[in-house]
Design an enzyme around this catalytic site. Structure first.
Site, mmCIF file in Angstrom:
data_model
loop_
_atom_site.group_PDB
_atom_site.id
_atom_site.type_symbol
_atom_site.label_atom_id
_atom_site.label_comp_id
_atom_site.label_asym_id
_atom_site.label_seq_id
_atom_site.Cartn_x
_atom_site.Cartn_y
_atom_site.Cartn_z
ATOM 1 N NE ARG A 161 27.853 -10.914 52.834
ATOM 2 C CZ ARG A 161 27.130 -11.453 51.854
ATOM 3 N NH1 ARG A 161 27.736 -12.057 50.874
ATOM 4 N NH2 ARG A 161 25.820 -11.371 51.865
ATOM 5 C CE1 TYR A 174 20.125 -17.507 54.005
ATOM 6 C CE2 TYR A 174 20.837 -19.763 53.638
ATOM 7 C CZ TYR A 174 20.924 -18.416 53.347
ATOM 8 O OH TYR A 174 21.814 -17.971 52.405
ATOM 9 C CG MET A 175 16.740 -23.209 60.538
ATOM 10 S SD MET A 175 16.862 -24.763 61.366
ATOM 11 C CE MET A 175 15.385 -24.706 62.351
ATOM 12 C CB ILE A 208 21.629 -10.620 61.161
ATOM 13 C CG1 ILE A 208 21.279 -11.527 62.321
ATOM 14 C CG2 ILE A 208 22.505 -11.303 60.137
ATOM 15 C CD1 ILE A 208 20.307 -12.613 61.965
ATOM 16 C CG ASP A 209 26.654 -10.643 59.334
ATOM 17 O OD1 ASP A 209 25.985 -11.583 59.789
ATOM 18 O OD2 ASP A 209 27.101 -10.624 58.171
ATOM 19 N N GLY A 212 19.509 -8.592 53.187
ATOM 20 C CA GLY A 212 19.162 -9.876 53.805
ATOM 21 C C GLY A 212 18.146 -9.722 54.923
ATOM 22 C CD GLU A 225 27.938 -15.902 56.205
ATOM 23 O OE1 GLU A 225 27.263 -15.003 56.701
ATOM 24 O OE2 GLU A 225 27.605 -16.526 55.203
ATOM 25 N N GLY A 261 21.003 -2.687 55.562
ATOM 26 C CA GLY A 261 22.385 -2.710 56.042
ATOM 27 C C GLY A 261 23.279 -1.681 55.372
ATOM 28 C CG MET A 307 24.183 -15.825 59.292
ATOM 29 S SD MET A 307 22.633 -15.080 59.665
ATOM 30 C CE MET A 307 22.489 -15.512 61.356
HETATM 31 N N1 LIG Z 1 26.992 1.342 46.811
HETATM 32 C C1 LIG Z 1 25.670 1.244 46.639
HETATM 33 N N2 LIG Z 1 24.969 2.254 46.074
HETATM 34 C C2 LIG Z 1 23.628 2.162 45.905
HETATM 35 N N3 LIG Z 1 22.902 1.084 46.281
HETATM 36 C C3 LIG Z 1 23.533 0.055 46.843
HETATM 37 C C4 LIG Z 1 24.947 0.059 47.056
HETATM 38 N N4 LIG Z 1 25.296 -1.107 47.624
HETATM 39 C C5 LIG Z 1 24.154 -1.822 47.763
HETATM 40 N N5 LIG Z 1 23.093 -1.130 47.304
HETATM 41 C C6 LIG Z 1 21.695 -1.564 47.260
HETATM 42 O O1 LIG Z 1 21.245 -1.771 48.600
HETATM 43 C C7 LIG Z 1 20.373 -2.897 48.652
HETATM 44 C C8 LIG Z 1 20.774 -3.841 49.739
HETATM 45 O O2 LIG Z 1 22.172 -4.084 49.715
HETATM 46 P P1 LIG Z 1 22.789 -5.449 50.277
HETATM 47 O O3 LIG Z 1 24.268 -5.333 50.249
HETATM 48 O O4 LIG Z 1 22.178 -6.591 49.524
HETATM 49 O O5 LIG Z 1 22.220 -5.594 51.731
HETATM 50 P P2 LIG Z 1 22.477 -4.774 53.056
HETATM 51 O O6 LIG Z 1 21.816 -3.467 52.905
HETATM 52 O O7 LIG Z 1 21.848 -5.633 54.073
HETATM 53 O O8 LIG Z 1 23.975 -4.623 53.193
HETATM 54 C C9 LIG Z 1 20.373 -3.531 47.270
HETATM 55 O O9 LIG Z 1 19.164 -3.198 46.631
HETATM 56 C C10 LIG Z 1 21.572 -2.903 46.591
HETATM 57 O O10 LIG Z 1 21.381 -2.738 45.196
HETATM 58 O O1 LIG Z 2 21.922 -15.741 51.402
HETATM 59 P P1 LIG Z 2 21.738 -14.271 51.371
HETATM 60 O O2 LIG Z 2 20.320 -13.860 51.410
HETATM 61 O O3 LIG Z 2 22.488 -13.621 50.274
HETATM 62 O O4 LIG Z 2 22.320 -13.679 52.730
HETATM 63 C C1 LIG Z 2 23.478 -14.134 53.314
HETATM 64 C C2 LIG Z 2 24.229 -13.082 54.007
HETATM 65 O O5 LIG Z 2 23.460 -12.152 54.722
HETATM 66 C C3 LIG Z 2 23.968 -12.064 56.036
HETATM 67 O O6 LIG Z 2 23.104 -12.788 56.839
HETATM 68 C C4 LIG Z 2 24.152 -10.701 56.609
HETATM 69 O O7 LIG Z 2 23.495 -9.696 55.985
HETATM 70 P P2 LIG Z 2 23.278 -8.306 56.748
HETATM 71 O O8 LIG Z 2 24.505 -7.970 57.527
HETATM 72 O O9 LIG Z 2 23.061 -7.341 55.654
HETATM 73 O O10 LIG Z 2 22.091 -8.490 57.640
HETATM 74 C C5 LIG Z 2 25.343 -12.686 56.004
HETATM 75 O O11 LIG Z 2 25.754 -13.239 57.207
HETATM 76 C C6 LIG Z 2 25.190 -13.688 54.927
HETATM 77 O O12 LIG Z 2 26.382 -13.864 54.257
HETATM 78 MG MG LIG Z 3 25.675 -5.675 53.733
#
Ligand SMILES: Nc1ncnc2c1ncn2[C@@H]1O[C@H](COP(=O)(O)OP(=O)(O)O)[C@@H](O)[C@H]1O
Ligand SMILES: O=P(O)(O)OC[C@H]1O[C@](O)(COP(=O)(O)O)[C@@H](O)[C@@H]1O
Ligand SMILES: [Mg+2]
Length: 488
Positions: free
Chosen positions: A265, A373-374, A219-220, A101, A319, A189, A263
């Site tokens: 989760r 999102y803002m 961000i969380d 995100g 959320e 993240g 935000m």
């Molecule tokens: N367990 C995992 N192993 C490998 N890649 C992962 C795993 N979990 C998430 N990813 C990859 O990391 C990227 C971002 O993950 P996401 O959960 O969407 O956001 P964030 O990194 O902010 O937590 C995505 O491309 C996802 O496919």
């Molecule tokens: O609508 P999207 O892009 O899936 O993202 C929403 C989620 O991303 C977040 O903003 C947080 O994501 P990160 O902790 O990875 O920054 C959550 O609070 C929210 O649930």
């Molecule tokens: Mg995450």
């Protein structure tokens, strides 16, 4: 000192219970790599600094509150420039990717990686990977220079684009190998850092001289170990605007209720800090603290009481709060495997309206604001910009010094290199038995919604986490809580 190393952890033990959770180094699997003097030695900007280079043995304790007899505990390697580097400037071919995100500060980190590599180490070949992990194999790359990134920190989002899903390890590492990339900077993240960990393992398995460095983004603020994540400060600040609007609306009308969804989760840090920062919030609801609506000590009873006292009220809800109360759980996941949530803000607003309409004795006026999102689409504030700069520069120093498989992070106010699995093994959550949550409860005077059973469960969970952090014979001092994002 005893050293034990496997693919998971590199642990070094010293006297008095000292433990260094070290990060991998290229020489762990490629012996006899040549070294070069750090080009910063002849950089005019740094030439006057005494002891500019970080001592090879410098480490940073995870716990800074200690007792007379407590063991020295877990330490992380201190980040910063080393005397010797493992890459020559013109040998480096770096790439940068942003995943997951959006978060304020992503562009600042990109900018400072590019400028750090170029200005401090004379690196000229830097590629931006377009659109997250899948961009390695399905999208174009963007050449990055200090000129290209000069003013991107003033814009929200990420100039590289981002995505969820699409992590195909062997395709990603094939692409790294085919392009001749030898430094990979991965901003994201917990999911992203898990992805970075498997990329690192595959690179090590193939025996490639490629350093993999993570920069934690959430961000969380739900990434453990680090003091706080970049963008969090900006998000809390921006949330004030939504809370102010809710307060103005609520105050201007009889029995006005302003509901703001923020935000969070799985972790309610933004809601908690935005509430504490505002002082206009009457009730803050977060995922870590279950609540209920009806009956004695419930939310409806509290709303009625507060409206009778003050004529208006503001509710902030994260959320992920109260998801267990929503009748239909979505049971769906996004492309990265994160649980999709129902809109708890809309749900709670409707439940409050229905309750008071049914009761008929207290006509209410409720306004619901969802600034999600803002908030995350804005550029980072000045304090986060400085923080992003330190994180990015630390990552560059680490990769140049041959460290790999690490996340750059602030621990107790110092930049460190943290092994990936420390960052990904659990989530940082608000501990409701800590003082910070008590401060919040006392500032809003809201009910704790805790019955004795829930309280004892919360305490048990906290104790098991404390043992994880401290080892069995080290009692935690209440005054040290990991949920206070330090601004120093
Ligand atoms: N367990 C995992 N192993 C490998 N890649 C992962 C795993 N979990 C998430 N990813 C990859 O990391 C990227 C971002 O993950 P996401 O959960 O969407 O956001 P964030 O990194 O902010 O937590 C995505 O491309 C996802 O496919
Ligand atoms: O609508 P999207 O892009 O899936 O993202 C929403 C989620 O991303 C977040 O903003 C947080 O994501 P990160 O902790 O990875 O920054 C959550 O609070 C929210 O649930
Ligand atoms: Mg995450």
């Amino acid at each position: 000192m005893a050293v034990s190393s496997d693919t998971q952890m590199k642990i070094i033990k010293g006297d008095y219970g000292y433990v260094l959770e070290d990060v991998p180094h290229l020489t762990d699997y490629i012996p006899d790599l040549p070294t070069y003097p750090n080009p910063l030695r002849s950089n005019p900007a740094y030439s006057v600094v005494k002891q500019y280079f970080v001592h090879v043995d410098d480490t940073v304790p995870q716990k800074i509150v200690v007792h007379k007899d407590s063991p020295r505990g877990i330490h992380f390697r201190r980040a910063g420039p080393r005397q010797k580097v493992y890459f020559e400037s013109d040998e480096v071919h770096a790439c940068i990717v942003t995943c997951g995100g959006l978060c304020p500060g992503l562009n600042t980190v990109i900018r400072e990686l590019v400028c750090g590599l170029n200005h401090m180490y004379g690196v000229t070949r830097i590629l931006g990977i377009d659109g997250g992990y899948r961009g390695f194999y399905s999208r174009n790359t963007v050449p990055l220079t200090p000129k290209v990134v000069n003013d991107i920190h003033k814009r929200g989002g990420t100039i590289l684009g981002t995505s969820r899903g699409g992590h195909d390890t062997s395709k990603i590492v094939d692409s790294i190998q085919d392009r001749g990339i030898n430094q990979v900077y991965i901003i994201g993240g917990d999911g992203t850092q898990k992805g970075a960990a498997v990329i690192f393992e595959e690179i090590r398995r193939r025996g490639l001289k490629v350093a993999v460095a993570g920069i934690p983004k959430t961000i969380d603020n739900d990434i453990p170990v680090i003091d706080r994540s970049f963008g969090f400060d900006t998000a809390v600040e921006e949330a004030q605007r939504a809370i102010n609007a809710a307060h103005v609306e609520a105050e201007s009308i009889e029995n006005g209720i302003g509901v703001v969804k923020l935000m969070g989760r799985y972790s309610g840090f933004i809601a908690m800090y935005a509430t504490l920062g505002s002082r206009d919030v009457d009730c803050c609801l977060i995922p870590e603290s279950p609540f209920y609506l009806e009956g004695n000590g419930g939310l409806f009873e509290f709303i009625e009481k507060r409206l009778k006292e003050n004529g208006h009220m503001v509710i902030v809800i994260a959320e992920g709060a109260g998801q267990e109360l929503l009748s239909e759980s979505l049971n769906q996941q996004d492309a990265s495997g994160n649980k999709l949530l129902q809109d708890v803000g809309l749900w709670i607003s409707q439940r409050i309206k229905d309750h008071f309409a049914k009761q008929q004795k207290l006509p209410i006026n409720l306004k619901y604001i969802d600034p999600t999102y803002m908030i995350r689409a804005i550029p980072s504030n000045a304090s986060d910009n400085v923080y992003c700069t330190l994180l990015a520069q630390s990552a560059v120093h680490g990769a140049m010094a041959g460290y790999t498989g690490f996340t750059s992070g602030l621990v107790n106010g110092r930049q460190t290199y943290i092994p990936f699995n420390r960052i990904t093994e659990r989530q940082n959550k608000v501990v409701i038995t800590d003082r910070m949550w008590a401060r919040l409860l006392s500032s809003t005077n809201q009910p704790s919604f805790l019955n004795p059973k829930a309280l004892s469960e919360a305490k048990k969970e906290e104790e098991s986490h404390t043992q994880l952090l401290d080892g069995e014979n080290f009692k935690k001092d209440e005054s040290e809580t990991k949920d206070i994002p330090s601004l120093t």
